[in-house]
Design an enzyme around this catalytic site. Structure first.
Site, PDB file in Angstrom:
ATOM      1  N   ASP A 226      54.153 -24.963 -97.486  1.00 51.08           N
ATOM      2  CA  ASP A 226      54.337 -23.552 -97.152  1.00 51.08           C
ATOM      3  C   ASP A 226      53.180 -22.793 -97.809  1.00 51.08           C
ATOM      4  O   ASP A 226      53.061 -22.780 -99.034  1.00 51.08           O
ATOM      5  CB  ASP A 226      55.690 -23.097 -97.716  1.00 51.08           C
ATOM      6  CG  ASP A 226      55.938 -21.605 -97.527  1.00 51.08           C
ATOM      7  OD1 ASP A 226      55.009 -20.870 -97.125  1.00 51.08           O
ATOM      8  OD2 ASP A 226      57.065 -21.180 -97.808  1.00 51.08           O
ATOM      9  N   ILE A 227      52.348 -22.163 -97.000  1.00 50.12           N
ATOM     10  CA  ILE A 227      51.127 -21.545 -97.527  1.00 50.12           C
ATOM     11  C   ILE A 227      51.435 -20.390 -98.484  1.00 50.12           C
ATOM     12  O   ILE A 227      50.615 -20.058 -99.341  1.00 50.12           O
ATOM     13  CB  ILE A 227      50.200 -21.111 -96.363  1.00 50.12           C
ATOM     14  CG1 ILE A 227      48.762 -20.967 -96.858  1.00 50.12           C
ATOM     15  CG2 ILE A 227      50.693 -19.831 -95.703  1.00 50.12           C
ATOM     16  CD1 ILE A 227      47.738 -20.838 -95.747  1.00 50.12           C
TER      17      ILE A 227
ATOM     18  N   ASP B  24      52.323 -15.093 -90.492  1.00 46.55           N
ATOM     19  CA  ASP B  24      52.073 -13.677 -90.805  1.00 46.55           C
ATOM     20  C   ASP B  24      53.330 -13.049 -91.429  1.00 46.55           C
ATOM     21  O   ASP B  24      53.272 -12.408 -92.494  1.00 46.55           O
ATOM     22  CB  ASP B  24      51.711 -12.968 -89.489  1.00 46.55           C
ATOM     23  CG  ASP B  24      51.112 -11.585 -89.671  1.00 46.55           C
ATOM     24  OD1 ASP B  24      50.829 -11.200 -90.819  1.00 46.55           O
ATOM     25  OD2 ASP B  24      50.922 -10.903 -88.653  1.00 46.55           O
TER      26      ASP B  24
ATOM     27  N   SER C  55      46.056 -19.793 -84.752  1.00 51.18           N
ATOM     28  CA  SER C  55      46.235 -19.806 -83.286  1.00 51.18           C
ATOM     29  C   SER C  55      47.091 -20.965 -82.770  1.00 51.18           C
ATOM     30  O   SER C  55      47.345 -21.032 -81.559  1.00 51.18           O
ATOM     31  CB  SER C  55      44.885 -19.790 -82.533  1.00 51.18           C
ATOM     32  OG  SER C  55      44.246 -18.538 -82.686  1.00 51.18           O
TER      33      SER C  55
ATOM     34  N   ASN D 109      47.510 -10.644 -86.546  1.00 50.84           N
ATOM     35  CA  ASN D 109      47.179 -10.212 -85.183  1.00 50.84           C
ATOM     36  C   ASN D 109      46.317  -8.955 -85.322  1.00 50.84           C
ATOM     37  O   ASN D 109      46.224  -8.386 -86.413  1.00 50.84           O
ATOM     38  CB  ASN D 109      48.439  -9.996 -84.345  1.00 50.84           C
ATOM     39  CG  ASN D 109      49.368  -9.010 -84.998  1.00 50.84           C
ATOM     40  OD1 ASN D 109      49.024  -7.846 -85.178  1.00 50.84           O
ATOM     41  ND2 ASN D 109      50.553  -9.466 -85.398  1.00 50.84           N
TER      42      ASN D 109
ATOM     43  N   VAL E  16      52.293 -19.229 -82.126  1.00 52.80           N
ATOM     44  CA  VAL E  16      52.603 -18.335 -81.000  1.00 52.80           C
ATOM     45  C   VAL E  16      51.407 -18.190 -80.051  1.00 52.80           C
ATOM     46  O   VAL E  16      51.586 -18.024 -78.841  1.00 52.80           O
ATOM     47  CB  VAL E  16      53.016 -16.943 -81.548  1.00 52.80           C
ATOM     48  CG1 VAL E  16      53.178 -15.924 -80.433  1.00 52.80           C
ATOM     49  CG2 VAL E  16      54.319 -17.060 -82.331  1.00 52.80           C
ATOM     50  N   TYR E  17      50.187 -18.278 -80.565  1.00 52.61           N
ATOM     51  CA  TYR E  17      49.004 -18.112 -79.716  1.00 52.61           C
ATOM     52  C   TYR E  17      48.692 -19.340 -78.865  1.00 52.61           C
ATOM     53  O   TYR E  17      47.767 -19.310 -78.040  1.00 52.61           O
ATOM     54  CB  TYR E  17      47.790 -17.719 -80.558  1.00 52.61           C
ATOM     55  CG  TYR E  17      47.807 -16.263 -81.008  1.00 52.61           C
ATOM     56  CD1 TYR E  17      48.721 -15.347 -80.501  1.00 52.61           C
ATOM     57  CD2 TYR E  17      46.881 -15.807 -81.947  1.00 52.61           C
ATOM     58  CE1 TYR E  17      48.738 -14.018 -80.920  1.00 52.61           C
ATOM     59  CE2 TYR E  17      46.884 -14.473 -82.373  1.00 52.61           C
ATOM     60  CZ  TYR E  17      47.808 -13.590 -81.854  1.00 52.61           C
ATOM     61  OH  TYR E  17      47.799 -12.278 -82.266  1.00 52.61           O
TER      62      TYR E  17
HETATM   63  P1  ADP Z   1      49.259 -17.734 -84.394  1.00 53.32           P
HETATM   64  O1  ADP Z   1      49.849 -16.439 -83.866  1.00 53.32           O
HETATM   65  O2  ADP Z   1      47.847 -17.572 -84.912  1.00 53.32           O
HETATM   66  O3  ADP Z   1      49.415 -18.858 -83.415  1.00 53.32           O
HETATM   67  P2  ADP Z   1      51.581 -18.599 -85.998  1.00 53.32           P
HETATM   68  O4  ADP Z   1      52.023 -17.993 -87.272  1.00 53.32           O
HETATM   69  O5  ADP Z   1      52.472 -18.439 -84.815  1.00 53.32           O
HETATM   70  O6  ADP Z   1      50.090 -18.056 -85.725  1.00 53.32           O
HETATM   71  O7  ADP Z   1      51.358 -20.152 -86.224  1.00 53.32           O
HETATM   72  C1  ADP Z   1      50.234 -20.702 -86.870  1.00 53.32           C
HETATM   73  C2  ADP Z   1      50.637 -21.972 -87.586  1.00 53.32           C
HETATM   74  O8  ADP Z   1      51.228 -21.627 -88.838  1.00 53.32           O
HETATM   75  C3  ADP Z   1      51.683 -22.831 -86.859  1.00 53.32           C
HETATM   76  O9  ADP Z   1      51.240 -24.186 -86.896  1.00 53.32           O
HETATM   77  C4  ADP Z   1      52.944 -22.640 -87.706  1.00 53.32           C
HETATM   78  O10 ADP Z   1      53.764 -23.808 -87.689  1.00 53.32           O
HETATM   79  C5  ADP Z   1      52.355 -22.434 -89.066  1.00 53.32           C
HETATM   80  N1  ADP Z   1      53.184 -21.776 -90.094  1.00 53.32           N
HETATM   81  C6  ADP Z   1      54.230 -20.939 -89.943  1.00 53.32           C
HETATM   82  N2  ADP Z   1      54.708 -20.551 -91.151  1.00 53.32           N
HETATM   83  C7  ADP Z   1      53.931 -21.168 -92.089  1.00 53.32           C
HETATM   84  C8  ADP Z   1      53.906 -21.207 -93.528  1.00 53.32           C
HETATM   85  N3  ADP Z   1      54.792 -20.511 -94.257  1.00 53.32           N
HETATM   86  N4  ADP Z   1      52.962 -21.971 -94.147  1.00 53.32           N
HETATM   87  C9  ADP Z   1      52.059 -22.670 -93.427  1.00 53.32           C
HETATM   88  N5  ADP Z   1      52.026 -22.681 -92.074  1.00 53.32           N
HETATM   89  C10 ADP Z   1      52.950 -21.950 -91.418  1.00 53.32           C
END
Ligand code: ADP
Length: 168
Positions: A9-10, A33, A121, A23, A124-125
């Site tokens: 988890d980042i 985000d 990306s 975004n 959701v992207y």
């Molecule tokens: P985007 O709109 O740029 O596609 P998203 O947030 O929908 O961004 O997804 C980008 C990536 O981040 C996905 O692979 C998702 O599984 C991942 N992700 C979501 N939450 C976390 C988190 N807490 N830590 C790391 N990666 C995450």
């Protein structure tokens, strides 16, 4: 620069800079985000609002990056970048690479030594994961840095981790 991929988890990453897959509107959203704003707290959002007010049309162009402090996150700063939406008709990969190169340029300008990236990306992207990982590694390798010594891709699941390990 040492590049590595880990699962996690980042928002918990122990690094100087966490990069947010934001975004263009900069006021939070879903996915990573939402997680970064939830964990970072209201100060991060307040700084985003102030930055947004200074941007033409209130929008951060895709492929560019801006920094705020990190609120309650373990990191010192959050670098917000807006990735491109996947298109099967148009090659937007230069914009995706730019997210990584520009985020590193901004992080390096802050004096950061370690930077964590999510898979920009690839949520959701809609960017296909394997190619998102290839573009990520290429974008990082294209950056010229003075301070950054470690880039850590922090992936949320095993599939993403495998894609980034393959790209590395
Ligand atoms: P985007 O709109 O740029 O596609 P998203 O947030 O929908 O961004 O997804 C980008 C990536 O981040 C996905 O692979 C998702 O599984 C991942 N992700 C979501 N939450 C976390 C988190 N807490 N830590 C790391 N990666 C995450």
């Amino acid at each position: 620069m040492l590049l590595r991929a880990v699962r996690g988890d980042i928002t918990r990453a122990d690094v100087d800079v966490v990069v947010n897959a934001a975004n263009p509107g900069l006021l939070g959203g879903g996915g990573v985000d939402g997680a970064i704003h939830a964990a970072g707290g209201p100060d991060v959002l307040a700084e985003c609002r102030a930055l947004k007010a200074g941007l033409p049309g209130g929008r951060l162009p895709r492929g560019q990056a801006v920094a705020t402090t990190a609120g309650r996150l373990p990191a010192r700063w959050v670098v917000h970048t807006a990735g491109p939406i996947w298109s099967a008709d148009e090659d937007r990969s230069a914009v995706l690479r730019s997210c990584y190169t520009e985020s590193l340029r901004v992080a390096d300008g802050l004096g950061a030594r370690s930077v964590a990236f999510p898979a920009i990306s690839a949520g959701v992207y809609g960017w296909p994961l394997e190619d998102a990982a290839v573009q990520a590694v290429a974008g990082v390798r294209a950056a010229a840095v003075q301070h950054v010594q470690e880039v850590r891709f922090v992936l949320f699941d095993d599939r993403a981790l495998a894609a980034f390990e393959a790209a590395l």
